[in-house]
Design a protein around this motif. Structure first.
Motif, PDB file in Angstrom:
ATOM      1  N   ALA A 138       0.686   4.074  -2.877  1.00 40.60           N
ATOM      2  CA  ALA A 138       0.439   5.481  -2.525  1.00 40.60           C
ATOM      3  C   ALA A 138       1.591   6.363  -3.003  1.00 40.60           C
ATOM      4  CB  ALA A 138       0.254   5.614  -1.021  1.00 40.60           C
ATOM      5  N   ALA A 156       0.826  -1.206   0.000  1.00 37.89           N
ATOM      6  CA  ALA A 156       0.000   0.000   0.000  1.00 37.89           C
ATOM      7  C   ALA A 156       0.860   1.255   0.000  1.00 37.89           C
ATOM      8  CB  ALA A 156      -0.934  -0.007   1.206  1.00 37.89           C
ATOM      9  N   LEU A 188       1.074   7.018  -6.621  1.00 37.04           N
ATOM     10  CA  LEU A 188      -0.100   7.830  -6.962  1.00 37.04           C
ATOM     11  C   LEU A 188       0.195   9.324  -6.896  1.00 37.04           C
ATOM     12  CD1 LEU A 188      -3.051   5.916  -5.292  1.00 37.04           C
ATOM     13  CD2 LEU A 188      -2.578   6.185  -7.720  1.00 37.04           C
TER      14      LEU A 188
END
Length: 75
Positions: free
Chosen positions: A47, A43, A50
């Motif tokens: 992230a 994760a 992103l």
């Protein structure tokens, strides 16, 4: 003589082989700590990817909708 030894070895190995039985229902009810740590690490990577992707998309949208500047000739 050597070929006979190989043949005997193969026969002995094949004769003692048995079938393997799978475990039935030996599953954990919930994932362990390492699974959660791995998913958290994944994760963080997603992230982290992103943020630059969002900045790139915002910059492209601004460039598309911006008014074109007049070409200036330096003389």
């Amino acid at each position: 003589m050597r070929a006979r030894t190989y043949i005997n070895t193969i026969i002995a190995t094949a004769a003692t082989a048995t079938t393997a039985f799978a475990a039935n229902g030996a599953q954990a009810d919930e994932p362990g700590l390492l699974v959660w740590a791995f998913m958290g690490f994944a994760a963080v990577i997603v992230a982290g990817q992103l943020v630059p992707a969002a900045m790139l998309v915002i910059g492209a949208v601004k460039a598309i909708f911006a008014k074109p500047e007049e070409a200036k000739i330096k003389g």
